[in-house]
Write an enzyme that holds these catalytic residues in place. Sequence first.
Site, PDB file in Angstrom:
ATOM      1  N   SER A 143      -5.741  10.366  10.325  1.00  0.00           N
ATOM      2  CA  SER A 143      -4.240  10.973  10.037  1.00  0.00           C
ATOM      3  C   SER A 143      -4.495  11.585  11.413  1.00  0.00           C
ATOM      4  CB  SER A 143      -3.692  11.272   9.286  1.00  0.00           C
ATOM      5  OG  SER A 143      -2.854  11.256   9.645  1.00  0.00           O
ATOM      6  N   GLU A 237       0.564   0.030   8.915  1.00  0.00           N
ATOM      7  CA  GLU A 237       0.092   2.118   8.746  1.00  0.00           C
ATOM      8  C   GLU A 237       1.200   1.868  10.597  1.00  0.00           C
ATOM      9  OE1 GLU A 237      -2.488   4.106   9.861  1.00  0.00           O
ATOM     10  OE2 GLU A 237      -3.514   2.986   9.224  1.00  0.00           O
ATOM     11  N   HIS A 267      -2.807   2.747   5.312  1.00  0.00           N
ATOM     12  CA  HIS A 267      -3.405   4.200   6.068  1.00  0.00           C
ATOM     13  C   HIS A 267      -4.090   5.144   5.336  1.00  0.00           C
ATOM     14  CE1 HIS A 267      -3.149   7.709   8.403  1.00  0.00           C
ATOM     15  NE2 HIS A 267      -2.493   8.758   7.900  1.00  0.00           N
TER      16      HIS A 267
END
Length: 295
Positions: A143, A237, A267
Site C-alpha cells: 500500500s 481494490e 487490498h
Amino acid sequence: MQKLIPPVLRGTIKPAFNPRLPLGLRRRWLELTSRAMLAPRDCRYEATTLGGRPAERVRAHAQLNRSVILYLHGGGYFMGSPRTHRAITGRLARLTGATVYVPEYRLAPEHAYPAQLQDALAAYRALLDHGVAAECIAVAGDSAGGHLALSLLLALREIGLPQPAAAVLLSPWADAGLDGESVERIGARDPMLTPKWARLTGADFRGGVEADDPRVHLLAADLTGLPPLRIEVGSNEILLSDAEGLCEAAEAVGVEVSFRRWDGYWHVFQVHAGLLRAAAESLEGIAAWLRERWA
C-alpha cells in the site's frame, strides 16, 4: 474463507480508515485489530534501531542466510507499524531465511513528505554501512509502503547508491491524485479503502507537494534503471489501476516485472496468510522469486 473475510474487514478494519474518527483512535484501532492476523510464532520479533529510527528485526528460528528484506509497512502513511504487519514479515522471514527489518518511519500528518522517504533512505544506508551487500537486500512494501519502497528505489538511483537485488510491491499506491479507473469503478466494493479517505490521506502526506509532482505521483516518474519488481494486487481494490499502471510504466523502460492480479481478492490480502490459502500461496511465490534474485 474468501467470502467470509471481506464482511469482517468492513466491520473491523475499514473503520480505522474513517477520516471522521480521531487519528489517535484510528491508530490504536488498527494496532488492536491487527492482533487477529496470525503472525508466525516460530519467529523472533526484536526491537532494534535502524538509521536512527526504532525498528523491528524479524528472524525465523530456522537457519538464517545472509539475505535481508527491508520491509516498509502500509497504513496510508498515517498509521501502521512493524507490529501491524507481522503476519507478512514473519512469513517472509520464515520462507526466505532472510532477516527482515521493519523501520518505524515517521507518520503524517505530523510529518509530511519527504520525512518518510528520508527515514527509509537512512534505513537502507544503515544496512550498507553495517556491511550488508546491496545484492543481498530486497526492498518490499504494501500500500503506502509500496509507494515508499518505489520512492526509495528512485532516490537511490538519483544519489548514486547501489540498487537492491529486487523489490516487492503489494497493492502499491502510485497515483497521488487517486484518479485511476479502478478508484470509482470499484469504490464502495472495496472492503477496506474508500476513495474519499485515500484522497484526504494523500493530501496530508504530500503537504505542499502537488499531486502531479513525479516525486509523489509515481506513475509519472521515470522508472529507468530500477531492479526487478514483483507487483501483486487484488482485483477488488481501488488501487488496482495503480498496480497495473506501474507494471506498464516499468516494462516500457525495460525493467523486469513479475506481475500477478489475484481475482476476487482485496487490498493486501496477504495479511490473512494464516487463514487464507491464496495469501499463503502469494507469499510463497514471492519468497521463491526473491531467492532466485538473490542467487
